[in-house]
Design a protein around this motif. Structure first.
Motif, short mmCIF file in Angstrom:
data_model
loop_
_atom_site.label_atom_id
_atom_site.label_comp_id
_atom_site.label_asym_id
_atom_site.label_seq_id
_atom_site.Cartn_x
_atom_site.Cartn_y
_atom_site.Cartn_z
N ASP A 48 0.83 -1.21 0.00
CA ASP A 48 0.00 0.00 0.00
C ASP A 48 0.86 1.25 0.00
OD1 ASP A 48 -2.46 -1.39 0.11
OD2 ASP A 48 -2.25 -1.65 2.28
N GLY A 49 2.14 1.11 0.35
CA GLY A 49 3.03 2.26 0.37
C GLY A 49 4.46 1.83 0.59
N MET A 76 10.42 9.39 8.93
CA MET A 76 9.66 8.44 8.13
C MET A 76 9.29 9.09 6.79
SD MET A 76 6.08 6.38 8.92
CE MET A 76 4.96 7.71 8.47
N ASP A 77 10.02 8.72 5.75
CA ASP A 77 9.75 9.22 4.40
C ASP A 77 8.76 8.26 3.76
OD1 ASP A 77 9.79 10.32 1.88
OD2 ASP A 77 11.81 9.61 1.37
N TYR A 78 7.49 8.68 3.71
CA TYR A 78 6.41 7.79 3.29
C TYR A 78 5.84 8.20 1.93
CZ TYR A 78 2.00 5.30 3.12
OH TYR A 78 0.96 4.51 2.72
N MET A 88 1.51 11.46 6.39
CA MET A 88 1.48 10.63 7.59
C MET A 88 0.75 9.34 7.30
SD MET A 88 2.27 10.10 10.65
CE MET A 88 1.75 9.17 12.06
N CYS A 89 1.07 8.29 8.05
CA CYS A 89 0.35 7.02 7.96
C CYS A 89 0.40 6.36 9.33
CB CYS A 89 0.98 6.11 6.90
SG CYS A 89 0.23 4.48 6.81
N GLY A 90 -0.75 6.22 9.96
CA GLY A 90 -0.80 5.71 11.33
C GLY A 90 -0.38 4.27 11.46
#
Length: 322
Positions: A48-49, A76-78, A88-90
């Motif tokens: 998903d990422g 965090m390089d998302y 952001m990604c929880g």
């Protein structure tokens, strides 16, 4: 061809390819094409990422975090599956934490919160048992106060879901968790199972940077083993740049916050949460959110939100980039 070391992990089946760039020697630039290849479920690894571990000092947004928190060494390089950058990604941040631990870059001590940098700003992580608890920062309802007081500021049309009153769309509430969310309530689990998220929902007005859409069904409240009132929500999510995923951490927070706000407006507690206070005391501050990939816990403390859940690293290896 270029070989790239990777690790694969997931948080409630929201899955990610993880890359270690802690020493700045990643052999490729994390371009849109590279991300799309890695995330491709047929031609690549599938995810998903994509998450890159990098020192905060190496990233502009990370340097801004360091100004307020010098201890936020890691960033965090998302990236979403389509290559687009996300704030952001929880679920991703929990998997990021597990990866930092595996790499030996961070040691989690009970009761100690570890600061990290994200494009949504500073986040903190602590380990509680086998779960990670993430300080997700402050939430907000970005709409004008009069719309927030009505419980809706937009409308959402979802394939397979009829509207209300002859319209194809249903009212929805925007929630900002560092990234944008639009939450729409459904009446039953049958309605939730029947929606079609293979096509993006139509949101009006169109958000300038896109939005994640959460379809939610509130469930019965429970009393936990400490005697605390706990809310319950079941949700599905369509993520911008990805499509439907098995889970979304910031989306789980947005879902709990929206239902909590609607409960307050409905008179479950005294007063109205207008986006500036914490809501009435009889409305739960702790929520269990069921997603297709499992269950996470959301806790509201004043304006701050905390997300707890599992993080699992399942594989590691090398991939050849075309």
């Amino acid at each position: 061809m270029t070989s790239l070391d990777f690790t694969k992990g997931h948080g409630t089946q929201n899955d990610f390819v993880l890359l270690d760039d802690s020493d700045g020697t990643l052999p490729v630039k994390l371009s849109d094409d590279v991300v799309r290849f890695l995330a491709d479920r047929r031609a690549g690894l599938g995810a998903d990422g994509v998450i890159r571990v990098v020192r905060s000092i190496e990233v502009e947004e990370g340097r801004r975090v360091l100004e307020s928190e010098p201890g936020a060494t890691w960033f965090m390089d998302y990236r979403n599956a389509d290559g687009s950058i996300a704030q952001m990604c929880g679920n991703g941040v929990r998997v990021f934490a597990a990866y930092l631990e595996q790499l030996g870059l961070v040691t989690f001590v009970p009761g100690v919160r570890v600061p990290i940098g994200t494009r949504a700003g500073l986040r903190t992580i602590e380990k509680i048992g086998e779960w990670f608890r993430v300080g997700m920062g402050e939430y907000s309802f970005p709409a004008p106060a009069e719309q927030v007081a009505l419980g809706a500021d937009s409308s959402v049309a979802i394939r397979g879901l009829s509207g209300i009153g002859g319209s194809d769309a249903r009212p929805a509430l925007s929630v900002d968790m560092g990234n944008p969310h639009t939450v729409v309530a459904l009446a039953s689990l049958e309605d939730l199972a029947g929606i079609d998220f293979t096509a993006p929902p139509a949101v009006e007005p169109v958000p300038p940077h896109g939005t994640n859409v959460e379809a939610v069904v509130p469930g019965p409240q429970i009393i936990d083993d400490r005697g605390h009132l706990t809310g319950h929500v079941t949700m599905r999510v369509h993520e911008r740049g990805v499509g439907e995923t098995r889970s979304c951490g910031t989306g789980a927070c947005a879902a709990a916050l929206a239902v909590r706000h609607w409960m307050t407006l409905a008179g479950v507690g005294a007063g109205v949460d207008d986006g500036r206070d914490a809501g009435a005391s009889s409305v739960p501050d702790a929520w269990l959110v069921d997603v297709p990939g499992g269950t996470v816990k959301v806790e509201v403390e004043g304006r701050n939100v905390y997300l707890s859940g599992p993080a699992v690293l399942v594989a590691a290896g090398q991939v050849e980039l075309p």
